[in-house]
Design a protein around this motif. Structure first.
Motif, PDB file in Angstrom:
ATOM      1  N   SER A 155      -6.850  58.779  -1.686  1.00  9.97           N
ATOM      2  CA  SER A 155      -6.745  57.607  -0.809  1.00  9.97           C
ATOM      3  C   SER A 155      -6.322  58.005   0.599  1.00  9.97           C
ATOM      4  CB  SER A 155      -5.724  56.609  -1.363  1.00  9.97           C
ATOM      5  OG  SER A 155      -6.294  55.847  -2.385  1.00  9.97           O
TER       6      SER A 155
ATOM      7  N   LYS B 243      -8.979  57.699   3.739  1.00  7.39           N
ATOM      8  CA  LYS B 243      -8.690  56.676   4.759  1.00  7.39           C
ATOM      9  C   LYS B 243      -8.409  57.305   6.120  1.00  7.39           C
ATOM     10  CE  LYS B 243      -7.121  53.050   1.642  1.00  7.39           C
ATOM     11  NZ  LYS B 243      -5.965  52.326   1.060  1.00  7.39           N
TER      12      LYS B 243
ATOM     13  N   GLN C 156      -9.810  59.954   7.062  1.00  4.12           N
ATOM     14  CA  GLN C 156     -11.057  60.657   7.368  1.00  4.12           C
ATOM     15  C   GLN C 156     -10.779  62.102   7.796  1.00  4.12           C
ATOM     16  OE1 GLN C 156     -13.407  58.128   9.985  1.00  4.12           O
ATOM     17  NE2 GLN C 156     -13.170  56.390   8.619  1.00  4.12           N
TER      18      GLN C 156
ATOM     19  N   ASN D 146     -14.037  50.334   1.188  1.00  2.00           N
ATOM     20  CA  ASN D 146     -12.607  50.551   0.995  1.00  2.00           C
ATOM     21  C   ASN D 146     -11.975  51.489   2.019  1.00  2.00           C
ATOM     22  OD1 ASN D 146     -12.213  48.840  -1.316  1.00  2.00           O
ATOM     23  ND2 ASN D 146     -13.461  50.290  -2.439  1.00  2.00           N
ATOM     24  N   GLY D 147     -12.745  51.830   3.063  1.00  2.00           N
ATOM     25  CA  GLY D 147     -12.121  52.550   4.170  1.00  2.00           C
ATOM     26  C   GLY D 147     -12.588  53.969   4.403  1.00  2.00           C
ATOM     27  N   GLY D 148     -13.604  54.415   3.665  1.00  2.00           N
ATOM     28  CA  GLY D 148     -14.112  55.766   3.869  1.00  2.00           C
ATOM     29  C   GLY D 148     -15.308  55.786   4.817  1.00  2.00           C
TER      30      GLY D 148
END
Length: 272
Positions: free
Chosen positions: A64, A68, A70, A170-172
């Motif tokens: 996670s 997130k 990156q 979900n933020g990727g």
């Protein structure tokens, strides 16, 4: 929801969103080699250490965080919907799995009873009408995806874009998405962008195919399995896969992509 189906190297340099039936066994083994200098002894899907996986509780927080922020090179691999659904049929429906049993217990008996699918007898080795059975299986796939009955869609035939999108939503963000059909070229791009502890020579990497030998061999060219109705069903189920990943929706015999993947388009369309 987090990042289901996501694997990461222990050095946290590579993040991979697994898409079933898209060279995932080979990719997982390459990632494992990058950390350890040798391949995992067995099916990489069975590995519970030596690689971060979303399915391993202790790995979730690190995955996670890295995704997130990156911080790692994130990638995935896609495949032509026509050949992918055919592969799912021969492997998961007709084949005996590596545990010596049918896939998902009562799934195949239900398909035989409710949809008239044949699978080549108890061991999958008897002659049967592959084309007729596959087309009946396709009706079942449509029912699971469109109506969620008689069961929820399985990961092996739910859409590639569905798998790929959860990572984005979900933020990727993906750095690279490549084609199974151009595997060496695509995977080399990934390897060129990271410095692994143990460099990987793709020319020497065996193809790890977890489904090899599970089921009967395909007896006909791909296009023979798809008449007008089954092509209509495939278009209905996988329309977004064809559009976003640039495959030929009108010609099942052409497994190769007909364009280049536009990462901005993928993130815009699948991130909604």
């Amino acid at each position: 929801m987090g990042f289901p189906g996501t694997w990461m190297t222990l050095d946290e340099r590579l993040v991979y969103r697994v898409v079933p039936k898209c060279a995932c066994s080979t990719i997982g083994q390459i990632m494992y080699y990058g950390d350890h200098g040798h391949f995992f002894d067995g099916d990489i899907h069975d590995a519970t250490e030596g690689i971060h996986k979303w399915g391993i509780e202790e790995s979730k927080a690190r995955i996670s965080e890295v995704v997130k922020a990156q911080e790692a090179y994130a990638f995935t691999c896609v495949r032509n919907p026509y050949t992918r659904i055919l592969s799912s049929f021969f492997d998961k429906i007709c084949g005996i799995q590596r545990n010596g049993r049918r896939y998902r217990g009562n799934l195949v008996p239900m398909l035989i009873q409710k949809y008239g699918v044949e699978v080549g007898g108890p061991d999958g080795k008897e002659e049967f009408d592959q084309i007729r059975s596959f087309r009946r299986f396709l009706l079942f796939v449509r029912d699971t995806i469109r109506f969620r009955r008689p069961m929820e869609p399985d990961i092996h035939w739910s859409s590639v874009s569905g798998h790929v999108s959860t990572f984005i939503v979900n933020g990727g963000r993906y750095n690279h998405i490549f084609f199974t059909e151009k595997f060496n070229e695509g995977m080399q791009t990934v390897l060129d962008n990271v410095e692994l502890a143990h460099p990987v020579d793709l020319a020497k990497v065996p193809r790890f195919n977890e489904s090899e030998g599970h089921g009967p061999k395909r007896a006909h060219p791909v296009e023979d399995y798809f008449d007008d109705l089954s092509m209509h069903l495939v278009r209905e189920i996988y329309k977004r896969d064809f559009e976003v990943f640039k495959y030929d929706i009108d010609d099942p015999s052409n497994k190769m992509p007909i364009g280049e993947i536009d990462l901005d388009e993928v993130h815009a369309k699948l991130g909604e």
